[in-house]
Write an enzyme that holds these catalytic residues in place. Sequence first.
Site, PDB file in Angstrom:
ATOM      1  N   HIS A 142       0.841  -1.208   0.000  1.00 47.61           N
ATOM      2  CA  HIS A 142       0.000   0.000   0.000  1.00 47.61           C
ATOM      3  C   HIS A 142       0.873   1.254   0.000  1.00 47.61           C
ATOM      4  O   HIS A 142       0.648   2.189  -0.787  1.00 47.61           O
ATOM      5  CB  HIS A 142      -0.928  -0.001   1.215  1.00 47.61           C
ATOM      6  CG  HIS A 142      -1.713   1.261   1.375  1.00 47.61           C
ATOM      7  ND1 HIS A 142      -2.739   1.605   0.513  1.00 47.61           N
ATOM      8  CD2 HIS A 142      -1.626   2.276   2.273  1.00 47.61           C
ATOM      9  CE1 HIS A 142      -3.256   2.777   0.880  1.00 47.61           C
ATOM     10  NE2 HIS A 142      -2.593   3.202   1.945  1.00 47.61           N
ATOM     11  N   GLU A 208     -10.784   2.088   3.229  1.00 46.88           N
ATOM     12  CA  GLU A 208      -9.486   1.439   3.415  1.00 46.88           C
ATOM     13  C   GLU A 208      -9.737   0.115   4.121  1.00 46.88           C
ATOM     14  O   GLU A 208     -10.334   0.074   5.206  1.00 46.88           O
ATOM     15  CB  GLU A 208      -8.530   2.329   4.226  1.00 46.88           C
ATOM     16  CG  GLU A 208      -8.043   3.530   3.409  1.00 46.88           C
ATOM     17  CD  GLU A 208      -6.959   4.351   4.077  1.00 46.88           C
ATOM     18  OE1 GLU A 208      -6.861   4.321   5.318  1.00 46.88           O
ATOM     19  OE2 GLU A 208      -6.215   5.030   3.346  1.00 46.88           O
ATOM     20  N   ASP A 242     -11.442   2.329   7.240  1.00 44.41           N
ATOM     21  CA  ASP A 242     -10.989   3.693   7.535  1.00 44.41           C
ATOM     22  C   ASP A 242     -11.373   4.599   6.360  1.00 44.41           C
ATOM     23  O   ASP A 242     -10.597   4.817   5.431  1.00 44.41           O
ATOM     24  CB  ASP A 242      -9.467   3.673   7.739  1.00 44.41           C
ATOM     25  CG  ASP A 242      -8.941   5.014   8.179  1.00 44.41           C
ATOM     26  OD1 ASP A 242      -9.718   5.812   8.719  1.00 44.41           O
ATOM     27  OD2 ASP A 242      -7.727   5.256   7.982  1.00 44.41           O
TER      28      ASP A 242
HETATM   29 MN    MN Z   1      -6.011   4.195   7.279  1.00 37.74          MN
END
Ligand code: MN
Length: 430
Positions: A142, A208, A242
Amino acid sequence: MPLSANNPTRKTWLETPKQTDFPIQNIPFGVFLTRDDVITIGTRIGNYAIDLGALHQLGYFDGIPLTDDIFLQDTLNDFIADGRKTWRLVRNRISEIFEESNPALRENKKHRDIVIFGLDEVEMQLPVQIGDYTDFYSSIEHATNVGTMFRGKENALMPNWLHLPVAYHGRSSSIIPSGIPVHRPQGQKLPNGATAPIFGPSRLVDFELEMAFITTAANQLGESIPVNEAEEYIFGLVLFNDWSARDIQKWEYVPLGPFLAKNFASSISPWIVTLDALEPFRVDSPEQKKELLPYLQSSGKKSFDINLEVALQPEGKKETVISKSNFKYMYWNMSQQLAHHTVNGCPVNAGDMMGSGTLSGPTPSTYGSMLELSWRGEKPVKLKEGGDRKFIEDNDTVIIRGFSKSNEHPRIGFGEVSTKLLPVFEPKTK
Ligand code: MN
């Protein structure tokens, strides 16, 4: 203390679906509101929610040192603060109560009616009062993907990334349980080529794919937690979405990191699966690419094999699974995260929550955000019933699921965290 609750051959007298995330070997903890409007701490077996407050009042936890009201609370914080020994005694006892050969509750209809609820009779709440929330950035894939997009391939990872688990302090006031919808946030954005920002709805709302761990009271101000003791202080994990607004993030994040792009909402799954229940699924962390400073050198298998998936469901349509990843891809493990968090003497309390960071894996189908899946919107993600997505649209629902499974052990799962994105909030006018 033996983890008898993990015995893979144990069966329960409750009827459970074959593929359940919640066999008798799981025994997670959560908080729910019953049909009588009573709030209580509970566990789940199959599709039953079990009232631990009532079980305790009826004497089923006799012999375990617990205060009378430990489960009659609207958060798990006090139970978590009791520490690992107590969690294990309680989990083992619950397992015994529901073990198929144990008649005590099985043959007591009056007690069963008080203690056992169908899932449709309860409303899940936030399981802990989260004091502090920290979000790590611990997936190398990521960090590399996002760094490549923002700074180019050569400078994708910042010079510190391979030496310490990067994180920022988030905000706990906007952490919500599964099922609570979120409004599209508004904020400042700098349009491409513009020299001054504009204000308006985020056009790049993203999820996320993360997990988060919940701690018990770990250290006093000034003390640090050794990396190989850190797991003593981890109660369990939840699925974590998130929510992020990429256009707001891009304009605001220099130099202090994310702020309003992240703190409008983060969603968690309601059942905390204990670290003990995940014990059979330990795996090695990815190989470290740099020699670490001694305080970050963890030994043994400190990661967990947890399958993760993200589904996107437009309003009134079937869902499409858009990503399949795994917790084990995480470069920095939870022990390293907690050791780093406390190495300067920062205290960690019961009920604190630590996000993993977006859990992207090595291939495009394992990416954990729309930013990566659609590569900044350049490659829209196709949906099952037609259409596609670059980012999340109004009235889309994002669902994250997670479970561990092996040939030797029953599936241990987390259920899901499901959140609908509503349009921008419009104040009601009279
Ligand atoms: Mn995050």
